[in-house]
Design an enzyme around this catalytic site. Structure first.
Site, PDB file in Angstrom:
ATOM      1  N   GLY A   1      10.967  -2.277  -5.938  1.00 47.07           N
ATOM      2  CA  GLY A   1      11.451  -2.961  -7.133  1.00 47.07           C
ATOM      3  C   GLY A   1      12.238  -4.221  -6.863  1.00 47.07           C
ATOM      4  O   GLY A   1      12.659  -4.903  -7.804  1.00 47.07           O
TER       5      GLY A   1
ATOM      6  N   GLU B   1      10.411   1.100  -0.365  1.00 45.25           N
ATOM      7  CA  GLU B   1       9.015   0.688  -0.520  1.00 45.25           C
ATOM      8  C   GLU B   1       8.920  -0.704  -1.150  1.00 45.25           C
ATOM      9  O   GLU B   1       8.480  -0.857  -2.288  1.00 45.25           O
ATOM     10  CB  GLU B   1       8.272   1.672  -1.417  1.00 45.25           C
ATOM     11  CG  GLU B   1       8.338   3.125  -0.993  1.00 45.25           C
ATOM     12  CD  GLU B   1       7.907   4.055  -2.113  1.00 45.25           C
ATOM     13  OE1 GLU B   1       7.501   3.551  -3.193  1.00 45.25           O
ATOM     14  OE2 GLU B   1       8.009   5.276  -1.943  1.00 45.25           O
TER      15      GLU B   1
ATOM     16  N   GLY C   1       7.355  -4.057  -2.280  1.00 44.87           N
ATOM     17  CA  GLY C   1       5.998  -4.550  -2.487  1.00 44.87           C
ATOM     18  C   GLY C   1       6.041  -6.007  -2.886  1.00 44.87           C
ATOM     19  O   GLY C   1       5.687  -6.900  -2.124  1.00 44.87           O
TER      20      GLY C   1
ATOM     21  N   CYS D   1     -11.332 -17.006 -24.778  1.00 48.28           N
ATOM     22  CA  CYS D   1     -11.233 -17.180 -26.222  1.00 48.28           C
ATOM     23  C   CYS D   1     -10.181 -16.230 -26.794  1.00 48.28           C
ATOM     24  O   CYS D   1     -10.482 -15.290 -27.537  1.00 48.28           O
ATOM     25  CB  CYS D   1     -12.597 -16.923 -26.861  1.00 48.28           C
ATOM     26  SG  CYS D   1     -12.653 -17.319 -28.611  1.00 48.28           S
TER      27      CYS D   1
ATOM     28  N   TYR E   1       0.645  -8.455  -7.616  1.00 47.07           N
ATOM     29  CA  TYR E   1      -0.036  -8.100  -8.859  1.00 47.07           C
ATOM     30  C   TYR E   1      -0.817  -9.287  -9.432  1.00 47.07           C
ATOM     31  O   TYR E   1      -1.003  -9.382 -10.640  1.00 47.07           O
ATOM     32  CB  TYR E   1       0.961  -7.541  -9.888  1.00 47.07           C
ATOM     33  CG  TYR E   1       1.802  -6.445  -9.301  1.00 47.07           C
ATOM     34  CD1 TYR E   1       1.276  -5.183  -9.117  1.00 47.07           C
ATOM     35  CD2 TYR E   1       3.102  -6.695  -8.857  1.00 47.07           C
ATOM     36  CE1 TYR E   1       2.037  -4.181  -8.519  1.00 47.07           C
ATOM     37  CE2 TYR E   1       3.871  -5.694  -8.268  1.00 47.07           C
ATOM     38  CZ  TYR E   1       3.328  -4.447  -8.108  1.00 47.07           C
ATOM     39  OH  TYR E   1       4.065  -3.446  -7.513  1.00 47.07           O
TER      40      TYR E   1
END
Length: 411
Positions: free
Chosen positions: A233, A268, A270, A337, A366
């Site tokens: 996080g 962890e 990321g 669109c 991401y």
């Protein structure tokens, strides 16, 4: 790690001439990855937690170039899905070092993890639902497990990533000691796990550490654990005016929040590892002047980078072709669109012209992971920088790739 590794890489720090050459050679939209930056970010983070077990959260970017770089740097891998387990192993990870954090796993995933654990008893499976543990047992698994805790506190840059207070994630903290005693009769309970949110910066540290204190209290109540995994996080500053995390301060604050605990701390990261190690190159194709806005059309879209549409995320944008032109407020959007296909609105950017090359920064976390084929748009190529230039690490899709899995249908 050297003095050439600042805590954040801004768009202006990339070699603009090199980016122009890459766009000319490989086309746009194009993801550009710097594996050396991935390595530097991991080493900086790990150095702030010298006694901890630092794993990379694969869901941020599962590209082979990223996973191989981090495995070479000594990182272990945390996986949140079967596909991530398989990709980590294909990249060279020892299955005995992997941690699988199952969230509502499909039955095929449960069975795969159970079989993998039987062959590789070092694998650890983390679950946040009693039902998942029951399904693992039914699949014949009796190995290493960890309980995911829901501490009731969520932090992060958006409500959709504040997992620490979302009922989808984890066992309520009050139920964990009883569940731990039960699981010890059925599995090898080795740890507790919590992940309270994503995109945590300096201003979020108080709430983040308060959640960690809660989790550490539960770990002390359970006792006899190999590790306490507090997840990841930790964020990066997407906006130019925001300061990067001082990970040495983060390391001290986290250790204070955990306190005295007879278990190894695990983390962890990321986003922190990969976000600023990749950007997107995109060409301007349309300039439209209106009373309401100057609209700049580009060939990237929400199919290339969905975070602005999905999370209202800010990504820095720079005119690589002419960074010194007078800036003016423009809205940059893609060819989809839908009004959600917009990267920025009324943002000062060096005045773009048709065929200019723009860079969209902090796309490593991401970014490609959430790329899609909306409007039948093939996903972009990805290149990785190296000493000799760059190599293609992901081919550009074609329309044939998009339609390959469709079966024939004749009316």
């Amino acid at each position: 790690m050297t003095a050439s590794s600042p805590p954040i890489r801004r768009l202006a720090d990339w070699d603009h001439r090199r980016l122009e050459r890459l766009a000319d050679e490989h086309g746009t939209p194009l993801y550009v990855l710097d594996p050396q930056r991935v390595r530097e970010n991991y080493q900086r983070f790990a150095s702030a937690f010298p006694d901890a077990h630092v794993m990379y959260a694969a869901k941020a970017h599962t590209g082979r170039a990223v996973l191989s770089t981090l495995l070479d740097a000594g990182a272990d891998i945390e996986c949140a899905a079967r596909g991530e387990l398989e990709r980590a192993i294909a990249a060279g990870a020892d299955p005995n070092t992997l941690q699988y954090t199952a969230v509502n796993p499909p039955q095929a995933d449960v069975e795969y993890a159970a079989e993998l654990g039987a062959e590789h008893p070092g694998l650890t499976i983390t679950a946040g639902a009693r039902d998942t543990f029951n399904r693992l047992e039914a699949a014949g698994y009796d190995g290493r497990v960890a309980i995911r805790i829901n501490p009731g506190i969520g932090t992060g840059h958006h409500e959709k990533v504040a997992t620490g207070k979302d009922a989808k994630f984890g066992i309520p903290k009050a139920e964990v000691p009883e569940l731990a005693a039960e699981l010890r009769e059925r599995f090898d309970l080795v740890g507790l796990h919590a992940h309270v949110g994503s995109g945590v910066l300096q201003d979020d540290l108080d709430d983040h550490c308060r959640a960690i204190e809660t989790v550490a209290d539960v770990a002390r109540a359970v006792g006899d654990l190999e590790f306490l995994d507090i997840g990841g996080g930790f964020g990066v500053p997407y906006r130019e005016e925001d300061d990067p995390l001082d990970v040495s301060v983060v390391g001290r604050r986290v250790r204070e929040a955990v306190g005295d605990l007879d278990a190894q701390l695990a983390l962890e990261p990321g986003r922190y590892v990969v976000a600023d190690a990749e950007l997107i190159l995109t060409r301007v194709n349309t300039i439209k002047e209106t009373d309401a806005a100057t609209v700049v059309g580009v060939d990237a879209s929400l199919a290339t980078l969905i975070r602005p549409a999905m999370f209202d995320s800010y990504h820095p944008i720079r005119n690589v072709s002419a960074p010194d032109r007078e800036p003016e407020p423009v809205s940059v959007g893609g060819p989809c669109c839908t009004s959600a296909d917009v990267f920025c609105t009324d943002r000062p950017i060096a005045r773009p012209r048709r065929e200019d090359l723009l860079a969209i920064g902090n796309a490593g976390a991401y970014g490609y992971e959430l790329a899609n084929q909306f409007h039948s748009q093939p996903r972009p190529a990805e290149v990785a920088l190296d000493d000799d230039g760059a190599r293609v690490v992901r081919e550009r899709e074609t329309l044939a790739d998009v339609t390959r899995v469709e079966t024939g249908f004749d009316s």
